[in-house]
Scaffold this active site. Sequence first.
Site, PDB file in Angstrom:
ATOM      1  N   ARG A 114      33.594 -27.911 -85.430  1.00 55.82           N
ATOM      2  CA  ARG A 114      33.323 -28.644 -86.155  1.00 55.82           C
ATOM      3  C   ARG A 114      32.890 -29.734 -86.038  1.00 55.82           C
ATOM      4  O   ARG A 114      32.213 -30.191 -84.510  1.00 55.82           O
ATOM      5  CB  ARG A 114      34.942 -29.453 -85.107  1.00 55.82           C
ATOM      6  CG  ARG A 114      36.018 -28.344 -85.174  1.00 55.82           C
ATOM      7  CD  ARG A 114      37.221 -29.590 -84.667  1.00 55.82           C
ATOM      8  NE  ARG A 114      37.541 -29.919 -83.492  1.00 55.82           N
ATOM      9  CZ  ARG A 114      38.729 -30.714 -83.379  1.00 55.82           C
ATOM     10  NH1 ARG A 114      39.881 -30.855 -83.205  1.00 55.82           N
ATOM     11  NH2 ARG A 114      37.845 -30.839 -81.765  1.00 55.82           N
ATOM     12  N   THR A 118      33.946 -36.116 -87.861  1.00 56.25           N
ATOM     13  CA  THR A 118      34.665 -36.172 -88.583  1.00 56.25           C
ATOM     14  C   THR A 118      35.862 -35.171 -87.882  1.00 56.25           C
ATOM     15  O   THR A 118      37.571 -35.273 -88.787  1.00 56.25           O
ATOM     16  CB  THR A 118      34.424 -36.286 -89.701  1.00 56.25           C
ATOM     17  OG1 THR A 118      34.236 -34.382 -89.664  1.00 56.25           O
ATOM     18  CG2 THR A 118      33.856 -36.278 -90.413  1.00 56.25           C
ATOM     19  N   ASP A 212      37.893 -29.097 -73.909  1.00 56.45           N
ATOM     20  CA  ASP A 212      37.026 -28.597 -74.908  1.00 56.45           C
ATOM     21  C   ASP A 212      36.626 -27.057 -74.034  1.00 56.45           C
ATOM     22  O   ASP A 212      36.013 -26.949 -72.806  1.00 56.45           O
ATOM     23  CB  ASP A 212      35.281 -29.472 -74.677  1.00 56.45           C
ATOM     24  CG  ASP A 212      34.800 -28.989 -76.329  1.00 56.45           C
ATOM     25  OD1 ASP A 212      34.214 -29.651 -76.531  1.00 56.45           O
ATOM     26  OD2 ASP A 212      34.394 -27.290 -76.104  1.00 56.45           O
ATOM     27  N   ASP A 215      33.113 -25.811 -73.572  1.00 54.00           N
ATOM     28  CA  ASP A 215      31.599 -26.368 -73.151  1.00 54.00           C
ATOM     29  C   ASP A 215      32.767 -26.053 -71.672  1.00 54.00           C
ATOM     30  O   ASP A 215      31.453 -25.879 -70.577  1.00 54.00           O
ATOM     31  CB  ASP A 215      32.403 -28.438 -72.508  1.00 54.00           C
ATOM     32  CG  ASP A 215      31.464 -28.886 -73.729  1.00 54.00           C
ATOM     33  OD1 ASP A 215      30.305 -27.854 -74.992  1.00 54.00           O
ATOM     34  OD2 ASP A 215      31.193 -30.160 -74.409  1.00 54.00           O
TER      35      ASP A 215
HETATM   36  C1  PRP Z   1      36.857 -26.188 -81.181  1.00 53.53           C
HETATM   37  C2  PRP Z   1      37.065 -24.390 -81.372  1.00 53.53           C
HETATM   38  C3  PRP Z   1      38.255 -23.915 -82.630  1.00 53.53           C
HETATM   39  C4  PRP Z   1      38.158 -25.590 -82.855  1.00 53.53           C
HETATM   40  C5  PRP Z   1      39.105 -26.086 -83.399  1.00 53.53           C
HETATM   41  O1  PRP Z   1      35.581 -25.033 -81.586  1.00 53.53           O
HETATM   42  O2  PRP Z   1      36.685 -23.021 -80.287  1.00 53.53           O
HETATM   43  O3  PRP Z   1      37.001 -23.233 -83.262  1.00 53.53           O
HETATM   44  O4  PRP Z   1      37.387 -26.370 -82.453  1.00 53.53           O
HETATM   45  O5  PRP Z   1      39.786 -26.709 -83.874  1.00 53.53           O
HETATM   46  P1  PRP Z   1      40.674 -27.492 -84.596  1.00 53.53           P
HETATM   47  O6  PRP Z   1      41.288 -26.624 -85.119  1.00 53.53           O
HETATM   48  O7  PRP Z   1      40.709 -28.526 -85.092  1.00 53.53           O
HETATM   49  O8  PRP Z   1      39.277 -26.955 -86.260  1.00 53.53           O
HETATM   50  P2  PRP Z   1      34.249 -26.403 -81.873  1.00 53.53           P
HETATM   51  O9  PRP Z   1      33.534 -26.545 -83.070  1.00 53.53           O
HETATM   52  O10 PRP Z   1      34.207 -27.568 -80.272  1.00 53.53           O
HETATM   53  O11 PRP Z   1      32.927 -25.952 -80.928  1.00 53.53           O
HETATM   54  P3  PRP Z   1      32.821 -24.196 -80.200  1.00 53.53           P
HETATM   55  O12 PRP Z   1      33.518 -23.338 -80.082  1.00 53.53           O
HETATM   56  O13 PRP Z   1      31.405 -24.325 -79.813  1.00 53.53           O
HETATM   57  O14 PRP Z   1      33.294 -25.252 -78.949  1.00 53.53           O
HETATM   58  N1  URA Z   2      38.923 -27.102 -79.427  1.00 54.29           N
HETATM   59  C1  URA Z   2      39.282 -27.639 -77.526  1.00 54.29           C
HETATM   60  O1  URA Z   2      38.253 -26.602 -77.251  1.00 54.29           O
HETATM   61  N2  URA Z   2      40.170 -28.535 -77.564  1.00 54.29           N
HETATM   62  C2  URA Z   2      40.663 -28.939 -78.436  1.00 54.29           C
HETATM   63  O2  URA Z   2      41.839 -29.040 -77.727  1.00 54.29           O
HETATM   64  C3  URA Z   2      40.844 -28.931 -79.582  1.00 54.29           C
HETATM   65  C4  URA Z   2      39.965 -27.752 -79.940  1.00 54.29           C
END
Ligand code: PRP
Ligand code: URA
Length: 224
Positions: A114, A118, A212, A215
């Site tokens: 993500r 945005t 998150d 993280d």
């Molecule tokens: C997080 C999560 C999903 C996404 C969900 O990933 O693991 O993949 O956000 O959000 P959405 O439904 O609004 O698209 P992120 O892109 O933060 O990466 P990460 O897996 O490295 O934490």
């Molecule tokens: N990704 C996360 O890790 N947590 C949230 O709440 C939304 C997206």
Amino acid sequence: MTVTHVQVPQDAVHLLPQTKHLRAIHTILRDRHAKRKDFVPNSAHVMRQLIEAGLELFPFEPLDVQTPVGRTYHGLRLATEICGVSVVRAGDSMEAELRTMMPEVRLGKILIQRDRTTKLPRLYYSALPADIAQRHVLLLDPMLATGGTALAAIDVLCERGVPEENIVFVNLLSSPEGIRTVHERRPRVRMVTSSIEERLDENAYMQPGIGDFGDRYFGTDLAV
Ligand code: PRP
Ligand code: URA
């Protein structure tokens, strides 16, 4: 099933039974002070339950075996080839559990992130089993927030010839908005979750949520 003001379509999602033990595990996970040594194994515990529930949605067929004491056990086996596809990075946590449960399972990866501002998903990379179109797919990502990432991953699978109805999307936490968005665009994709949250906040994080996930699981948030 109604969660605050956004209606969740009842047939769109399988919610794990909200047992006291599951709530207790979620209590550990939601605690902002949770240490990674507690966060990782407790999330793994729920992930295994989610994967079990996801496998239940695939077809099984009868299989008889002979037991060591000479009796027939009328059992079952999966009636289809399956594979797991994780959405990198957070989905890797679920991939690890699937691999422990089914060491021989084939695995694919889709790297989607993500955008920090945005919140829109960006697809960077995918590597999938060559015969994925003939398989049922467990799509693994612990977070379903806006639904943008899930839809982008489902698009990749469908472009590779996987029928929508062969996809089961397994996640730990989901928002009503995300469930609705995925269901409206991909009505034949089934979803399994352990919690439907109240709503998304203005930063597209779930409330009450878990923060998150990536993280916290991987330790890139210095606080844990
Ligand atoms: C997080 C999560 C999903 C996404 C969900 O990933 O693991 O993949 O956000 O959000 P959405 O439904 O609004 O698209 P992120 O892109 O933060 O990466 P990460 O897996 O490295 O934490
Ligand atoms: N990704 C996360 O890790 N947590 C949230 O709440 C939304 C997206």
